[in-house]
Design an enzyme around this catalytic site. Structure first.
Site, PDB file in Angstrom:
ATOM      1  N   THR A 139       0.822  -1.212   0.000  1.00  0.00           N
ATOM      2  CA  THR A 139       0.000   0.000   0.000  1.00  0.00           C
ATOM      3  C   THR A 139       0.855   1.260   0.000  1.00  0.00           C
ATOM      4  OG1 THR A 139      -1.523  -1.261   1.347  1.00  0.00           O
ATOM      5  CG2 THR A 139      -1.927   1.110   1.208  1.00  0.00           C
ATOM      6  N   GLY A 198       3.035  -3.170   8.367  1.00  0.00           N
ATOM      7  CA  GLY A 198       3.289  -3.489   9.772  1.00  0.00           C
ATOM      8  C   GLY A 198       4.743  -3.897   9.985  1.00  0.00           C
ATOM      9  N   GLU A 441      -5.822  -6.141   3.656  1.00  0.00           N
ATOM     10  CA  GLU A 441      -5.859  -7.296   2.742  1.00  0.00           C
ATOM     11  C   GLU A 441      -6.986  -7.151   1.736  1.00  0.00           C
ATOM     12  OE1 GLU A 441      -3.623  -9.290   2.343  1.00  0.00           O
ATOM     13  OE2 GLU A 441      -2.458  -9.061   4.187  1.00  0.00           O
TER      14      GLU A 441
END
Ligand SMILES: CCCCCCCCCC/C=C\CCCCCCC/C=C/C(=O)SCCNC(=O)CCNC(=O)[C@H](O)C(C)(C)COP(=O)(O)OP(=O)(O)OC[C@H]1O[C@@H](n2cnc3c(N)ncnc32)[C@H](O)[C@@H]1OP(=O)(O)O
Ligand SMILES: Cc1cc2nc3c(=O)[nH]c(=O)nc-3n(C[C@H](O)[C@H](O)[C@H](O)COP(=O)(O)OP(=O)(O)OC[C@H]3O[C@@H](n4cnc5c(N)ncnc54)[C@H](O)[C@@H]3O)c2cc1C
Length: 643
Positions: A139, A198, A441
């Site tokens: 992303t 993350g 996701e």
């Protein structure tokens, strides 16, 4: 033990342990799960301070310490089965995502699926030993997903340099330089900075970066590259790497979701993941057998999220149902003792459907996992025929189950009244940690549209006379019925009859969406505009119930009957989930039902109670004693005090 909860267990009409075995898969699996659980929960190295009373930095530090211990212990105990790793990890960090999630959940699986044998040696082995800590960076600040084929900036056959490009059209690029046998990576615009991954902010030293591949003057779309981002010895960011934490979020406090700007970063040719697509030393691009294989890790995590929806629901309804069994309110009949709130029909109507959904999603999660393992096994053997169905099923079920669970967790929290709002209940944390599954996701609406795309293709194959197999076989069997045909017969006591009505409704909705597209095509002439103008119907087509008013009333009456039947077994049914108190971490959901004394005890640990008069309050005391009034307020507005 609270006497109410003892009575509930005595009244149960089935063997809880047997049901636990069914949920786990077998008695042996239950035994092994409990063994792993006790390894973690009785290990002093995993003791922690209640994160509710820590700052974000303290929470991150505590989580990193526990994750490091976790890796050492996994090695020490020789735990390498992915299911067991996952279970161990969930005991170490109950309910909370942690800094190594992306390493375990996406970095390693992407290597497994897309690395060559040489890359497995170079990256997977050190990553398994935690010398390499990785994340997955897809992303960007400006884009969560890509549609390469429709963008002027990128197409498999389009030259790189195109007129009329605005800078905002540019995404991270990996341009091959044959002179040095390297890729040069750049984030050309602010919006192309990687955002969200993350573990990127502080923890990782490598990232799998999704970027547009440019070679020999052509752009070949999204490919995955392994980019070292921090020095392996000092952990300092490498030259050209601008990296950091994106700041506090709704939840995910233990996770350092990060940003990454690439400034002329050079990586060797063989750092592109080349199991499928390849770049030759002279820059020649070799196509993969299927361009969709790049998206494989997302299919893996989406499949896993279906099971996570079940777990979040199991936890939430365990807390709410146990609490409802010990909480008493409002006399039902004057003079009689206050009933357990679980005896109110409305409370049952809130919670028992959640309980039923938790069971249903547990089995759907197991089905999804088996389907994933079966089809990904075929893919490894070179048979890609099952991929479209696997993608459609995992995307649709991920969206459907997370949306349903997201709403149901909140139902459970509110059903606990005021105490549900306290973090001691664990329900606020379950919600904030679970809710982003609706977004990450693949944002759920986008996922539903991916499923709808598959359904429409299948529909047109069925209308063309093809005999469809698998999850869409109903489209071949059932003829969608016009509304004028009325509603089908339904026996609400019979599961097969209910399934048939669902299938008919699904077929009707797919037909409705297909008709809408046809009509829109005539009006708008472009397939893409027709698709967007039919998007509401398309999303509905992926989320299929077809009842008449009398049938709906019949269902309503039957639900009331089922609430009565379920009531004596409600506590036993949540006990069968076998969620250890330490894992559940909820004062309201305690197995022994002793809620009030522990609620009082928990509150006393609040940092605000560390001193009877917190330092900040001294100012109030001073004001009360009128000592500051002269300097703080003009005489005309001075406070009147009685002291
Ligand atoms: C040994 C290993 C040890 C392992 C130990 C395991 C232990 C486990 C521990 C677990 C620990 C933690 C748990 C993990 C925690 C995870 C936290 C997750 C954090 C979040 C991460 C992220 O969010 S990553 C970023 C994800 N981003 C997205 O999902 C973007 C969503 N967008 C899309 O998916 C887009 O659709 C996509 C970009 C894929 C494509 O868009 P577009 O180009 O427009 O394509 P379309 O035109 O729509 O479609 C083209 C054709 O491709 C088909 N297709 C699309 N997607 C897929 C797919 N995924 N698979 C297969 N096929 C796909 C589509 O159907 C079209 O096909 P057609 O034939 O042309 O119709
Ligand atoms: C906690 C968390 C962890 C994350 N971890 C990672 C990570 O580790 N790695 C990583 O790469 N990413 C990560 N992400 C990012 C995540 O994958 C994206 O946020 C997600 O894919 C959604 O993309 P977006 O944010 O751009 O939303 P958008 O696509 O901008 O969505 C905004 C709205 O637009 C609508 N929309 C968008 N496109 C369409 C369409 N075609 N048709 C109809 N409606 C549309 C959506 O339905 C939504 O309502 C994480 C996100 C979160 C919240």
């Amino acid at each position: 033990m609270n006497p109410d909860i003892v009575k509930e267990r005595q009244n149960a009409t089935f063997n809880v342990e047997k049901l636990t075995n069914i949920l786990d898969g077998s008695p042996e699996k239950t035994r092994r799960r409990r063994e792993i659980e006790s390894m973690v929960l009785n290990d002093p190295d995993f003791q922690e301070q209640d994160p509710n009373f820590l700052s974000r930095s303290e929470r991150y530090d505590q989580a990193v310490r526990k994750s490091a211990q976790m890796i050492l212990k996994l090695r020490e105990f020789g735990i390498s089965d992915p299911d067991e790793i996952y279970y161990y990890k969930n005991c170490v960090h109950p309910d909370r995502p942690e800094p190594l999630d992306l390493h375990l959940g996406m970095f390693l699986p992407t290597l497994l699926n897309q690395a060559t044998p040489e890359q497995m040696d170079r990256f997977f082995t050190p990553a398994w030993n935690l010398q390499i800590i990785g994340t997955y960076a897809q992303t960007e600040m400006g884009h969560g997903w890509w549609r390469c084929s429709q963008r002027a900036s990128c197409s498999a056959t389009t030259p790189t340099v195109l007129p009329a490009l605005t800078s905002e059209d540019w995404r991270p690029q990996a341009t091959f330089d044959p002179a040095t046998q390297e890729f040069v990576l750049n984030s050309p615009t602010i919006s192309s900075i990687k955002w969200w991954p993350g573990g990127l902010g502080k923890t990782s030293n490598h990232a799998i970066v999704l970027a547009q591949l440019h070679t020999q003057g052509n752009c070949h779309g999204l490919h995955a590259f392994i980019v070292p981002i921090r020095d392996m010895d000092t952990h300092v960011p490498l030259p050209g790497i601008v990296v950091g934490d994106i700041g506090p979020k709704f939840g995910f406090s233990e996770v350092d979701n990060g940003f990454l700007k690439l400034e002329n970063v050079r990586i060797p040719l063989d750092n592109m993941l080349m199991k499928y697509a390849k770049v030759e030393p002279d820059g020649t691009y070799v196509k993969p057998p299927s361009a969709k294989l790049t998206y494989g890790t997302m299919v893996f995590i989406r499949s896993m999220i279906v099971g996570q929806s079940a777990l979040a629901l199991a936890k939430s309804c365990t807390i709410a149902i146990r609490y409802s069994a010990v909480r008493h309110q409002s006399e039902l009949k004057p003079g009689e003792p206050e009933p357990q709130i679980l005896n109110f029909q409305t409370q049952q109507h809130k919670l028992f459907p959640v309980l039923a959904t938790a069971y249903a999603f547990t089995f759907v999660g197991q089905y999804m996992k088996q389907t994933y393992n079966r089809i990904s096994g075929d893919i490894h053997e070179g048979d890609y025929s099952g991929l479209p169905e696997l993608h459609a099923l995992s995307a649709g079920l991920k969206a459907f189950t997370t949306w349903a669970a997201n709403g149901a967790i909140e139902v459970c929290r509110m059903s606990c009244g005021g105490h549900g709002y306290s973090r001691s209940s664990a329900l606020p944390d379950i919600y904030v940690e679970f809710t982003p599954t609706c977004t990450y996701e693949g944002e759920n609406t986008v996922m539903m549209l991916q499923t709808a795309r598959y359904l429409l293709k299948s529909y047109s194959q069925a209308r063309g006379g093809q005999q469809l197999q698998g999850s869409v076989s109903y489209l071949s069997r059932l003829q969608p019925q016009p509304v004028s045909a009325g509603v089908p017969p339904l026996n609400i006591q019979d599961l097969a009859s209910l399934v048939q009505v669902y299938q008919l409704r699904a077929a009707n909705l797919v037909e409705l969406a297909a008709t809408s597209i046809q009509q829109e095509l005539q009006l708008r002439h472009s397939q893409e505009d027709a698709w967007n103008s039919s998007a509401i119907d398309l999303v509905r087509a992926s989320d299929a119930g077809l009842l008449s008013v009398p049938q709906a009333l019949q269902v309503s009456a039957h639900i009331k009957e089922l609430l009565i039947q379920l009531r004596p077994n409600a506590v036993a049914l949540v006990d069968a989930f076998d969620l250890n108190d330490k894992k559940l971490n909820s004062v309201l959901g305690r197995y022994d039902g002793n809620v009030y004394e522990h609620l009082f005890e928990w509150a006393r640990h609040s940092p605000l109670n560390a001193s009877e008069v917190p330092p900040a309050l001294t100012i109030i005391v001073i004001i009360k004693h009128n000592q500051l009034i002269g300097s703080f307020f003009p005489r005309s507005t001075s406070l009147s005090t009685s002291t």
